[in-house]
Design an enzyme around this catalytic site. Sequence first.
Site, short mmCIF file in Angstrom:
data_model
loop_
_atom_site.label_atom_id
_atom_site.label_comp_id
_atom_site.label_asym_id
_atom_site.label_seq_id
_atom_site.Cartn_x
_atom_site.Cartn_y
_atom_site.Cartn_z
N HIS A 86 0.85 -1.20 0.00
CA HIS A 86 0.00 0.00 0.00
C HIS A 86 0.89 1.25 0.00
O HIS A 86 0.71 2.15 -0.82
CB HIS A 86 -0.92 0.00 1.23
N GLU A 87 1.85 1.28 0.92
CA GLU A 87 2.71 2.46 1.06
C GLU A 87 3.56 2.68 -0.19
O GLU A 87 3.69 3.81 -0.67
CB GLU A 87 3.58 2.33 2.30
N HIS B 63 1.80 4.32 -3.05
CA HIS B 63 1.71 5.79 -3.00
C HIS B 63 2.84 6.40 -3.83
O HIS B 63 2.67 7.43 -4.48
CB HIS B 63 1.79 6.30 -1.55
N TYR C 12 -3.83 14.81 -2.94
CA TYR C 12 -4.30 14.09 -1.75
C TYR C 12 -5.46 14.81 -1.06
O TYR C 12 -5.43 15.07 0.14
CB TYR C 12 -3.12 13.90 -0.79
N GLU D 28 -5.76 6.92 -2.36
CA GLU D 28 -5.81 5.91 -1.30
C GLU D 28 -6.28 4.56 -1.85
O GLU D 28 -5.76 3.51 -1.49
CB GLU D 28 -6.77 6.36 -0.19
N ASP E 15 -9.69 14.48 7.32
CA ASP E 15 -9.04 13.46 6.50
C ASP E 15 -8.95 13.95 5.04
O ASP E 15 -9.13 13.18 4.11
CB ASP E 15 -9.80 12.12 6.60
N HIS F 187 -9.36 8.59 3.24
CA HIS F 187 -9.34 7.19 3.71
C HIS F 187 -10.75 6.65 3.89
O HIS F 187 -10.93 5.51 4.31
CB HIS F 187 -8.62 7.07 5.06
ZN LIG Z 1 -2.38 5.36 2.22
#
Ligand SMILES: [Zn+2]
Length: 392
Positions: free
Chosen positions: A160-161, A164, A175, A184, A261, A266
Amino acid sequence: MPLCCIVPPHILERLSQSSSPIVRQKALETLFNTYRLSGERTIRALSFASTSPDSARRSIYDCRNGVSLQRARLVRTEDGPASTDASVNRAFDGLGSTRDFYRTVLERDSIDGRGMRLNAYVHYDRDFQNAYWDGQQMVFGDGDGEVFVDFTKSLDVIAHELTHGVTEFTANLTYHNQPGALNESMSDVFGVLVKQWVGRQTAEQADWLIGADILTPDIAGDALRSMKAPGTAYDNDALGKDPQPGHMNDYVELPDTSRGDWGGVHINSGIPNKAFYLLASELGGNAWEAPGHIWYESLRASSTDTNFQQFADTTYAKAGQLYGASSKQQRLVYDAWDGVGIRVTGGSGSKTAPTAEPEDTLQELVRQVSRIGEQVERLAADVADLKSAANG
Ligand SMILES: [Zn+2]
């Protein structure tokens, strides 16, 4: 640009009000260090923006519970032996699996497509309840032990990271709001695909959960997010209830602030997540094949402010280019978005096509026959006129 953390701010804020003093304190420290790192990242982005192409070689550093990346010690490289520290080896292997997935399945050479080095830092801070990608490297906390365990334990979190980073080097989706929720969602989609590819799991066999391996057994929740059923990942005293929607009818309007957020990046990511799941489960088989390729090509064709509707339209177009117009894949892409309340512009799905088309074709045929009939009548009249003129 904010840091891309695996644990969203709404969960940390909830934990900062926990009845457990330790969890409360650790959540506050995590929030504090996350904001501190956001500032640090902005400075670094301005001064050290270069990336060194180096065939995606991995280096793992140990922060030894400190908060300075500069003072971390290099503990594992491509050439050296495995470490005695399991966190170091898991980070090394997780980076490797993600790199191999992008290289083998999507023919992409590392994060930037040009063999960018993959650096990771483990044991960041004490009991840090997060893992993040800061645009240059990955950083893992050890977790507090009460809610979260060591963040290197989850391959989908690592993938996941790193995704990005891939998004940053392709569409660079901003974002905030819908582009941020798509950002996301891309990380969740390719995060689970890496896990499914490594485990050789079909769409039916996979659990479609994000972060299932970083919550302690004490926490009744399953994971941070569920792509199959957004809004059901957790529901307990420690974390509250999963706020993700899985349909546009339940889209959550939030302010574009860190507390909101950034417009729910998210939270509303549940909607495109669910669309991907619907496509993968309806097509069946390996989700990293047609669904993964359609999503990846669509990410590459998107830009900073692409919204849900535009992305849905792009996936439909890409499915047509990759697998043919009106192919099963393309019609199921239409159905998948329809299932979350997004109607692809000018498209048709598997349910609409067979009933609507023959009807339209029949009506068109009737119109053509009547047009030909009129032309025949006119011709007959012309012929009769010519005959009478010749005879007369
Ligand atoms: Zn993320």
